[in-house]
Design an enzyme around this catalytic site. Structure first.
Site, PDB file in Angstrom:
ATOM      1  CB  SER A  33      34.399  34.507  29.633  1.00 53.31           C
ATOM      2  OG  SER A  33      35.670  34.114  30.191  1.00 53.31           O
ATOM      3  CG  ASP A  34      31.952  34.386  36.257  1.00 48.98           C
ATOM      4  OD1 ASP A  34      32.608  33.810  36.365  1.00 48.98           O
ATOM      5  OD2 ASP A  34      30.099  34.782  36.195  1.00 48.98           O
ATOM      6  CD1 TRP A  35      37.975  31.057  37.166  1.00 45.69           C
ATOM      7  CD2 TRP A  35      36.899  33.280  36.410  1.00 45.69           C
ATOM      8  NE1 TRP A  35      38.981  32.189  37.266  1.00 45.69           N
ATOM      9  CE2 TRP A  35      38.513  33.027  37.186  1.00 45.69           C
ATOM     10  CE3 TRP A  35      36.574  34.575  35.974  1.00 45.69           C
ATOM     11  CZ2 TRP A  35      38.852  34.404  36.935  1.00 45.69           C
ATOM     12  CZ3 TRP A  35      37.217  35.555  36.099  1.00 45.69           C
ATOM     13  CH2 TRP A  35      38.214  35.421  36.710  1.00 45.69           C
TER      14      TRP A  35
END
Length: 817
Positions: free
Chosen positions: A246-248
């Site tokens: 995932s992106d953060w």
């Protein structure tokens, strides 16, 4: 009607390429499965989320070490305070130089190894739809072919050093406004032709080992919960075997993300944790086999790189790496684009003044693309080195004078400084707890309290002061803060950023009248975390300015955006700040020969100041060595060779996506209908007939080139080799980017008038001629058929066009497939 012929299906293509290129071998998969079988369910669930914000946890009993991740696309941000600051992604794409982009990847890989970093969180490849997106500077432009080729070389370079590259953000994150909540609604064909190709090429040709999901929703489903995107396309169609992260903070549910193919939640297991997943496994909504596969994907990727068997850190590579520094310089030299050169003002002749807000610093974009370098070379420094006695410094510290010491607490002007009022709330409410006089507004309280007895968070401060100028003039006011700040003059709101955010700043110009009183009010609040507030005021010394300009033959004015006005998490305006436009025109009213060096991550509105500049250099964000490269171009030591990877519109309204960039569908969530389809960038301008201010592929040189003698040879059923001559007909050695486009003469579906399908960058000495060859494969002629759900080629006539820019294609040959 042409007859449709199916080219190799994407699934077959994936299998054929991965057979020879996949580093995740069956042996790596088997070893990963064995490790997974030895892990407890708790260990497996803990392993599919971050241990720290930029690491994966170690499991010592199984010989699994801690794995370090680091931003970002332009340099290593984490695990060391400083690193090489490479030019921005959009400048790298502007080089159109595959060999140099591979070196960029190598440099990033070496910088990562010097810091013990296993996984680099780059490159970013989201398509440039509009100039407003705050992260355009990280990406590679508007064209899927150029973006894919740029990403491919970057990834191959990074991974050649034994570091895992991460292509991001998958998929269709083409704006920063409301990125967590906006749905990009895109049809299947447009996804496969415009927004997927760079990812597909990264997987199938560069063998990228990690992919990062985006924040946004795609057709109403968050990317991290999108089974079709992550499993059907990425895994099954393209054959990806690496890590999908995932992106953060881009995970929004546990079960949805777990079942949709996400392997790794970063930076922490906010959703994919034991509290959520163990009950889901017990009820059967998630299976333990699903968790096993996630852990296997991570481990088999690490095993393929030997990361379970050897130390990643290479202490033989210096942190301030000479190879990286040289690569950053070479990129800047080749990626800066000369947009305008009226009357051949450049290269500079005679004495030159250098000035402007960006003259003595290297600006960058903000967010995860921001890097702190060991050293920088500004434009002023670069010109000083090359021009020596022929340079006059009129930088802001020379022509502006600090006037904060002329501020008084009230109109009587008896006490110098600011009246400061401190409140134990965020809203400046009630009576202040402390009132005192302060000489300036310049505080970095970090994570502490502003005063004894105050909270470390949730406080506010108001400063007031009066200023009376002695004569008419112009002030430059700078204010910045973390969190909210705003500036009022005579009770009128001038500027600010009144919200919860990391440090940002604003700068404005204010005309003033001599003898008139100006009441300043600065307001600030801290929400949580760090607290910073800064205010500066300067007065332009116009006499110094005019005296300096009278001594020179040319003026180099450095201006544009920076990390406070262009970056991750917010969009930017199309136009430069108003005071910058006005100052360019002011300088031009004093001196006839103005060169503007422009820093931006994409196109800007030139209409208000274009005529005031005789020459314009698009410097993008040129990295730590950018000032040297720009000085070499300005002085003619080298010829500019960058070409635009974007189209720059005359007005924002001209852009093909103007009506579909912001929310345009009525729904409970924010939805953006990509109604332009495949007609983004130059494809859209060709369709509408509107001419951009600067076309895709455009860039001037200090020499001239002639194209001739084009031939096309069929070397396979759907493969042709295009050859032509390029001659340097000017007076300077230089590089040229030869571009090859394809036009489908008659199609059963609407297709662009032309599409970039090949290019080569060629260095030619003056008078030299070279034969250039470009091979076009099946995908150069194909489109995505939504009925068959695959790419197809329709037999018939195709035009092959070649030349120096998308609007200048002097060579044309018709072929029949």
């Amino acid at each position: 009607m042409k007859k449709k012929i199916g080219i190799i299906s994407l699934c077959m293509l994936a299998c054929s390429i991965l057979t020879c290129a996949q580093t995740i071998t069956p042996q790596a998969e088997q070893r990963a499965k064995e490790l997974v079988s030895k892990m407890t369910l708790q260990e497996k669930i803990e392993y599919i989320s971050g241990y720290t914000s930029f690491s994966l946890r170690a499991i010592p009993r199984l010989g699994i070490p801690e794995i370090k991740l680091a931003d970002g696309p332009q340099g290593i941000r984490n695990h060391a305070p400083k690193s090489t600051l490479y030019p921005s992604g959009i400048l790298s794409a502007s080089t159109w130089n595959r060999e140099l982009l591979y070196k960029l990847g190598q440099g990033l890989g070496q910088d990562a190894k010097a810091r013990g970093v296993n996984i680099l969180l780059g490159p970013g490849v989201n398509i440039y739809r509009a100039p407003l997106c705050g992260r355009n500077f990280e990406y590679f432009g508007e064209d899927p072919y150029l973006t894919g080729e740029t990403a491919k070389q970057y990834i191959l370079g990074v991974q050649s050093e034994g570091v895992i590259a991460t292509i991001k953000h998958f998929a269709a994150n083409n704006q920063e406004w409301s990125r967590h909540h906006a749905s990009s609604d895109i049809d299947e064909r447009t996804l496969h032709e415009i927004y997927f190709p760079a990812f597909r090429k990264a997987v199938q040709e560069a063998n990228v080992s990690a992919v990062m999901n985006s924040y946004n929703l795609l057709n109403g489903v968050h990317a991290t919960e999108h089974k079709w995107l992550n499993i059907d396309v990425l895994r099954n169609l393209w054959g990806f075997k690496g890590i999908l992260m995932s992106d953060w903070t881009s995970v929004y549910s546990a079960i949805g993300a777990a079942n949709a193919g996400l392997d790794l939640e970063m930076p922490k297991g906010r959703f994919m944790n034991a509290d959520n997943l163990i009950p889901a496994i017990k009820t059967g909504t998630v299976t333990e086999e699903t968790i096993n596969l996630k852990v296997q994907h991570i481990l088999q990727t690490l095993i393929a790189y030997g990361m379970l068997d050897k130390e990643q850190k290479d202490s033989n590579i210096p942190l301030d790496n000479p190879f990286s520094r040289q690569t950053a310089l070479e990129l800047a030299r080749e990626g800066v684009v000369l947009l305008k050169n009226e009357a051949n003002l450049l290269p500079l002749k005679g004495k030159t003044a250098v000035m402007g807000p960006n003259a003595d610093l290297i600006p960058t974009g903000g967010g995860s693309g921001f890097v702190t370098p060991f050293s920088t070379v500004s434009v002023a420094q670069g010109l000083k080195e090359l021009k020596k006695k022929n340079l006059v410094l009129l930088t802001d510290d020379v022509i502006y004078e600090d006037i904060v010491n002329e501020f008084y607490t009230d109109a009587n002007r008896e006490v110098k400084g600011f009246k400061a009022e401190y409140f134990k709330n965020k809203t400046l409410s009630g009576q202040p707890e402390v009132v005192r006089t302060e000489s300036s507004v310049d505080y970095d309280w970090g994570y502490g309290a502003p005063l004894d007895g105050f909270p470390t968070d949730a406080f506010s401060v108001r400063w007031t002061a009066c200023y009376v100028p002695q004569a008419d003039g112009q002030l430059k006011l700078h204010i910045g803060g973390d969190d909210g700040y705003r500036l009022f003059v005579n009770d009128k709101h001038i500027t600010g950023d009144w919200g919860n955010h990391s440090y940002s700043s604003r700068e404005v110009e204010l005309p003033v009248e001599g003898g008139k009183e100006y009441r300043f009010r600065i307001e600030f609040f801290d929400n949580i975390s760090s607290a910073i507030i800064r205010f500066n005021a300067y007065s332009l010394n116009e006499a110094k300015l005019r005296q300096g300009l009278a001594k020179v033959d040319n003026v180099v004015f450095c201006t544009g955006f920076n990390s406070n006005t262009e970056g991750e998490g917010f969009d930017r305006p199309f136009a430069l700040l108003r005071y910058q436009e006005l100052f360019i025109k002011k300088i031009a009213s004093i001196h006839p020969n103005v060169v503007v060096v422009l820093n931006a991550g994409g196109g800007v509105d030139f209409t208000n100041w274009y005529d005031a500049a005789k020459a314009i250099l698009m410097a993008w964000y040129p990295g730590q060595e950018g000032g040297q490269a720009i000085a070499e171009i300005l002085t003619g030591k080298i010829s500019p060779s960058g070409k635009l990877p974007i189209s720059i519109e005359k007005t924002w309204e001209d852009n093909p996506v103007h009506g579909s960039y912001y929310e345009n569908l009525k729904a409970e969530i924010k939805r953006v209908d990509y109604s332009e389809g495949v007609f983004v960038g130059y494809r859209g301008y060709d369709r509408s007939g509107k001419e951009p201010f600067y076309p895709f592929g455009y860039g001037l040189s200090y020499t001239t080139f002639a194209y001739s003698n084009m031939s096309v040879e069929k070397t396979g059923e759907y493969q042709v080799t295009v050859s032509f001559d390029i001659e340097n007909t000017g007076k300077m050695d230089a590089s040229e980017v030869a571009q090859v486009y394809v036009h489908d003469v008659q199609s059963s579906v609407p297709r662009p008038q032309k599409e970039l399908k090949g290019y080569e960058k060629v260095f030619l000495k003056k008078g030299e001629k070279k034969r250039v060859s470009v091979v076009l494969n099946e995908d150069a002629f194909a489109f995505y058929d939504m009925n068959q759900h695959r790419f197809v080629v329709e037999k018939g006539e195709f035009e092959i066009l070649a030349g120096p820019a998308s609007n200048r294609l002097p060579l044309k040959v018709l072929i029949i497939l």
